[in-house]
Design a protein around this motif. Structure first.
Motif, PDB file in Angstrom:
ATOM      1  N   PRO A 123      -3.824  -1.392 -12.675  1.00  0.00           N
ATOM      2  CA  PRO A 123      -5.211  -1.131 -14.011  1.00  0.00           C
ATOM      3  C   PRO A 123      -6.343  -0.580 -13.796  1.00  0.00           C
ATOM      4  O   PRO A 123      -6.838   0.211 -15.027  1.00  0.00           O
ATOM      5  N   SER A 124      -7.079  -0.865 -12.662  1.00  0.00           N
ATOM      6  CA  SER A 124      -8.411  -0.399 -12.803  1.00  0.00           C
ATOM      7  C   SER A 124      -7.832   1.673 -12.450  1.00  0.00           C
ATOM      8  O   SER A 124      -8.735   1.844 -13.024  1.00  0.00           O
ATOM      9  N   LEU A 125      -7.050   2.062 -12.686  1.00  0.00           N
ATOM     10  CA  LEU A 125      -6.617   3.404 -13.013  1.00  0.00           C
ATOM     11  C   LEU A 125      -6.778   3.823 -13.846  1.00  0.00           C
ATOM     12  O   LEU A 125      -6.924   5.263 -14.864  1.00  0.00           O
ATOM     13  N   ARG A 126      -6.763   2.688 -14.965  1.00  0.00           N
ATOM     14  CA  ARG A 126      -7.184   3.005 -16.927  1.00  0.00           C
ATOM     15  C   ARG A 126      -8.332   4.308 -16.950  1.00  0.00           C
ATOM     16  O   ARG A 126      -9.393   4.049 -16.223  1.00  0.00           O
ATOM     17  N   GLY A 127      -7.973   5.084 -17.567  1.00  0.00           N
ATOM     18  CA  GLY A 127      -9.368   6.413 -17.631  1.00  0.00           C
ATOM     19  C   GLY A 127      -9.157   7.349 -17.015  1.00  0.00           C
ATOM     20  O   GLY A 127      -9.668   8.152 -17.211  1.00  0.00           O
ATOM     21  N   TYR A 128      -8.325   7.406 -15.155  1.00  0.00           N
ATOM     22  CA  TYR A 128      -8.531   8.930 -14.905  1.00  0.00           C
ATOM     23  C   TYR A 128      -7.370   8.943 -15.383  1.00  0.00           C
ATOM     24  O   TYR A 128      -6.200   8.882 -14.957  1.00  0.00           O
ATOM     25  N   PRO A 129      -6.732  10.582 -15.176  1.00  0.00           N
ATOM     26  CA  PRO A 129      -5.594  11.455 -15.018  1.00  0.00           C
ATOM     27  C   PRO A 129      -4.725  10.590 -13.915  1.00  0.00           C
ATOM     28  O   PRO A 129      -4.907  10.292 -13.092  1.00  0.00           O
ATOM     29  N   ALA A 130      -3.996  10.924 -14.032  1.00  0.00           N
ATOM     30  CA  ALA A 130      -2.163  10.483 -13.213  1.00  0.00           C
ATOM     31  C   ALA A 130      -1.489  11.031 -13.875  1.00  0.00           C
ATOM     32  O   ALA A 130      -1.331  11.200 -15.004  1.00  0.00           O
ATOM     33  N   ALA A 131      -0.150  10.930 -13.619  1.00  0.00           N
ATOM     34  CA  ALA A 131       1.372  11.796 -13.746  1.00  0.00           C
ATOM     35  C   ALA A 131       1.658  11.263 -15.276  1.00  0.00           C
ATOM     36  O   ALA A 131       1.179  10.123 -14.668  1.00  0.00           O
ATOM     37  N   PRO A 132       2.213  11.900 -15.442  1.00  0.00           N
ATOM     38  CA  PRO A 132       2.646  11.311 -16.713  1.00  0.00           C
ATOM     39  C   PRO A 132       4.026  10.472 -17.407  1.00  0.00           C
ATOM     40  O   PRO A 132       3.845   9.557 -17.762  1.00  0.00           O
ATOM     41  N   TRP A 133       4.423  10.205 -16.157  1.00  0.00           N
ATOM     42  CA  TRP A 133       5.674   9.357 -16.006  1.00  0.00           C
ATOM     43  C   TRP A 133       4.661   7.893 -15.198  1.00  0.00           C
ATOM     44  O   TRP A 133       5.769   7.383 -14.682  1.00  0.00           O
ATOM     45  N   ILE A 134       3.656   8.002 -15.257  1.00  0.00           N
ATOM     46  CA  ILE A 134       3.241   7.046 -14.547  1.00  0.00           C
ATOM     47  C   ILE A 134       2.450   5.805 -15.298  1.00  0.00           C
ATOM     48  O   ILE A 134       1.120   6.567 -15.526  1.00  0.00           O
ATOM     49  N   PRO A 135       3.267   4.612 -15.851  1.00  0.00           N
ATOM     50  CA  PRO A 135       2.828   4.132 -17.079  1.00  0.00           C
ATOM     51  C   PRO A 135       1.100   2.926 -16.472  1.00  0.00           C
ATOM     52  O   PRO A 135       1.324   2.530 -15.193  1.00  0.00           O
ATOM     53  N   VAL A 136       0.248   2.807 -17.347  1.00  0.00           N
ATOM     54  CA  VAL A 136      -0.902   1.865 -16.445  1.00  0.00           C
ATOM     55  C   VAL A 136      -0.760   0.128 -17.611  1.00  0.00           C
ATOM     56  O   VAL A 136      -1.091   1.331 -19.040  1.00  0.00           O
ATOM     57  N   VAL A 137      -0.252  -0.688 -17.056  1.00  0.00           N
ATOM     58  CA  VAL A 137      -0.069  -1.541 -18.280  1.00  0.00           C
ATOM     59  C   VAL A 137      -1.331  -2.222 -18.012  1.00  0.00           C
ATOM     60  O   VAL A 137      -1.463  -2.562 -16.134  1.00  0.00           O
ATOM     61  N   ASP A 138      -1.282  -3.583 -18.438  1.00  0.00           N
ATOM     62  CA  ASP A 138      -2.788  -4.794 -18.301  1.00  0.00           C
ATOM     63  C   ASP A 138      -2.001  -5.256 -17.561  1.00  0.00           C
ATOM     64  O   ASP A 138      -3.230  -6.147 -17.019  1.00  0.00           O
ATOM     65  N   HIS A 139      -1.056  -6.188 -17.015  1.00  0.00           N
ATOM     66  CA  HIS A 139      -0.401  -6.888 -16.354  1.00  0.00           C
ATOM     67  C   HIS A 139       0.733  -6.527 -15.318  1.00  0.00           C
ATOM     68  O   HIS A 139       1.983  -6.759 -16.028  1.00  0.00           O
ATOM     69  N   PRO A 140       0.511  -5.365 -14.723  1.00  0.00           N
ATOM     70  CA  PRO A 140       1.779  -4.940 -13.794  1.00  0.00           C
ATOM     71  C   PRO A 140       2.770  -5.908 -13.215  1.00  0.00           C
ATOM     72  O   PRO A 140       1.914  -7.156 -12.860  1.00  0.00           O
ATOM     73  N   GLN A 141       3.593  -5.617 -12.948  1.00  0.00           N
ATOM     74  CA  GLN A 141       4.733  -6.393 -12.125  1.00  0.00           C
ATOM     75  C   GLN A 141       4.558  -6.349 -11.025  1.00  0.00           C
ATOM     76  O   GLN A 141       4.663  -5.083 -10.554  1.00  0.00           O
ATOM     77  N   SER A 142       5.142  -7.218  -9.775  1.00  0.00           N
ATOM     78  CA  SER A 142       5.684  -6.779  -8.682  1.00  0.00           C
ATOM     79  C   SER A 142       6.581  -5.588  -8.992  1.00  0.00           C
ATOM     80  O   SER A 142       7.507  -5.480  -9.541  1.00  0.00           O
ATOM     81  N   ASP A 143       6.163  -4.910  -7.322  1.00  0.00           N
ATOM     82  CA  ASP A 143       7.330  -3.450  -7.903  1.00  0.00           C
ATOM     83  C   ASP A 143       7.732  -3.131  -5.951  1.00  0.00           C
ATOM     84  O   ASP A 143       6.911  -3.549  -5.421  1.00  0.00           O
ATOM     85  N   LEU A 144       9.232  -3.192  -5.899  1.00  0.00           N
ATOM     86  CA  LEU A 144       9.868  -3.219  -4.732  1.00  0.00           C
ATOM     87  C   LEU A 144       9.387  -1.273  -3.738  1.00  0.00           C
ATOM     88  O   LEU A 144       8.542  -1.750  -2.987  1.00  0.00           O
ATOM     89  N   LEU A 145       9.139  -0.696  -5.062  1.00  0.00           N
ATOM     90  CA  LEU A 145       9.292   0.663  -4.480  1.00  0.00           C
ATOM     91  C   LEU A 145       7.585   0.525  -3.633  1.00  0.00           C
ATOM     92  O   LEU A 145       7.082   0.912  -2.549  1.00  0.00           O
ATOM     93  N   ALA A 146       6.161  -0.224  -4.483  1.00  0.00           N
ATOM     94  CA  ALA A 146       5.140  -0.342  -3.498  1.00  0.00           C
ATOM     95  C   ALA A 146       5.190  -1.453  -2.642  1.00  0.00           C
ATOM     96  O   ALA A 146       4.363  -0.790  -2.052  1.00  0.00           O
ATOM     97  N   THR A 147       5.205  -2.280  -2.912  1.00  0.00           N
ATOM     98  CA  THR A 147       5.379  -3.236  -2.135  1.00  0.00           C
ATOM     99  C   THR A 147       6.604  -2.793  -0.430  1.00  0.00           C
ATOM    100  O   THR A 147       6.490  -3.448   0.612  1.00  0.00           O
ATOM    101  N   GLY A 148       7.847  -3.023  -0.850  1.00  0.00           N
ATOM    102  CA  GLY A 148       8.449  -2.607   0.277  1.00  0.00           C
ATOM    103  C   GLY A 148       8.098  -1.883   1.423  1.00  0.00           C
ATOM    104  O   GLY A 148       8.353  -2.724   2.796  1.00  0.00           O
ATOM    105  N   PRO A 149       7.512  -1.112   1.566  1.00  0.00           N
ATOM    106  CA  PRO A 149       7.448  -0.078   2.476  1.00  0.00           C
ATOM    107  C   PRO A 149       5.898  -0.986   3.484  1.00  0.00           C
ATOM    108  O   PRO A 149       5.756  -0.410   4.432  1.00  0.00           O
ATOM    109  N   VAL A 150       5.161  -0.584   2.798  1.00  0.00           N
ATOM    110  CA  VAL A 150       4.308  -2.155   3.129  1.00  0.00           C
ATOM    111  C   VAL A 150       4.566  -2.901   4.368  1.00  0.00           C
ATOM    112  O   VAL A 150       4.222  -3.012   4.964  1.00  0.00           O
ATOM    113  N   VAL A 151       5.174  -3.776   3.414  1.00  0.00           N
ATOM    114  CA  VAL A 151       5.511  -5.027   4.322  1.00  0.00           C
ATOM    115  C   VAL A 151       6.088  -4.203   5.464  1.00  0.00           C
ATOM    116  O   VAL A 151       6.576  -5.341   6.103  1.00  0.00           O
TER     117      VAL A 151
END
Length: 319
Positions: A123-151
């Motif tokens: 959520p710290s991204l709120r207020g900064y420009p980002a691609a319009p298809w990227i939602p910023v929410v207060d309580h985001p869920q876990s995401d395989l797209l973000a987690t899988g490559p890192v792990v």
């Protein structure tokens, strides 16, 4: 220096003309580094040091990375996708370890969700420009797209940190329960499976994903018919994915999904995609002039690395 007019020389010109310092240094590391020493091998340490120095410009005090390292997220704040990008850079130069990665893992711990995995966007991204298809929410869920490559990347580099335990469990559960999916999520799953230590389990999961990719038409196996192939929901016009997008190297589990003929057609298509200016195009939606300019050198380096990994010559003149 590559011969004038070869694919590599044309790409080099494009990189020096358009790329950020990080991509210039990364290109130099992979394609222009050093001369063989007494051992017969080039000393890549100075070139790797230069990449690390360029990457430091994006690092924040919390151990994460920001400052539009991933160009579709602007602003200075650390984000999971920026930090994943930094890890990929470090992995590509053989520097994914030590205190730097320890600090990254501490950052990942601080932004993890309740189940120990990563959200796509903090959520710290709120207020900064980002691609319009990227939602910023207060309580985001876990995401395989973000987690899988890192792990997967941390496991492949034999990094051990407390954060990895629950994050690995999340990835296994997410990968093995995938039903309806899309190419980027599948690629994140492959990145996890290619690095995770349990190889028998990874191979079984990858075999199932390969069937899913075919059944859901997530891959274009005949590039000549791409115009008639459906684009996944939410993707931009022409945002197709090919065999080489899933199997970036011959050693990837995803390589088993494609016949030799299918892989060769995909690589032919990739090689032919080099444009007149020497760079490769981006296939996703462009939403700001600066992001397109920053992304093309990244895509160009990735294309060259994929072609080289699969044994395609880069210094021969095109026929």
């Amino acid at each position: 220096m590559a011969r004038s007019g070869t694919p590599l020389a044309r790409a080099e010109h494009f990189v020096w003309l358009t790329a950020r310092v990080l991509e210039q240094r990364t290109f130099a590391y992979h394609f222009l580094s050093g001369t063989p020493g007494a051992s017969g091998e080039a000393d890549l340490s100075p070139a790797a040091d230069a990449v690390e120095t360029a990457l430091d410009a994006y690092r924040n005090g919390d151990g994460g990375y920001g400052h539009a390292l991933e160009p579709d997220l602007r602003g200075p704040v650390s984000q999971p996708l920026h930090t994943a990008h930094a890890l990929r850079v470090l992995d590509s130069i053989g520097r994914c370890g030590g205190q730097r990665v320890e600090r990254i893992c501490r950052y990942l711990t601080t932004i993890s969700t309740e189940d120990g995995a990563l959200p796509a966007i903090d959520p710290s991204l709120r207020g900064y420009p980002a691609a319009p298809w990227i939602p910023v929410v207060d309580h985001p869920q876990s995401d395989l797209l973000a987690t899988g490559p890192v792990v997967g990347l941390l496991h492949r580099n034999e990094v051990w940190h407390a954060w990895l335990f629950r994050a690995t469990d999340f990835c296994w559960a997410a990968v093995e329960s995938l039903e309806k999916s899309h190419p980027y999520e599948i690629m994140a799953a492959v990145a996890f499976l290619d690095g995770v230590p349990d190889r028998n389990r990874a191979e079984a999961a990858a075999e199932r994903l390969g069937r899913l990719v075919r059944e859901q038409d997530l891959v274009v196996v005949d590039p000549e018919g791409a115009d008639d192939h459906p684009v996944p929901e939410g993707y931009g016009p022409g945002e197709h994915h090919y065999a080489h997008d899933f199997a970036r190297t011959p050693g990837s589990l995803a390589r088993r999904w494609f016949s030799d003929a299918e892989m060769e057609r995909s690589l032919d298509f990739l090689a032919a995609g080099q444009e007149e200016d020497g760079g490769w195009p981006i296939r996703w939606r462009s939403w700001a002039p600066g992001t397109a300019l920053e992304c093309r050198p990244m895509v160009t380096v990735d294309a060259l690395l994929a072609l080289r990994a699969h044994g395609r010559p880069l210094e021969d003149r095109p026929a």
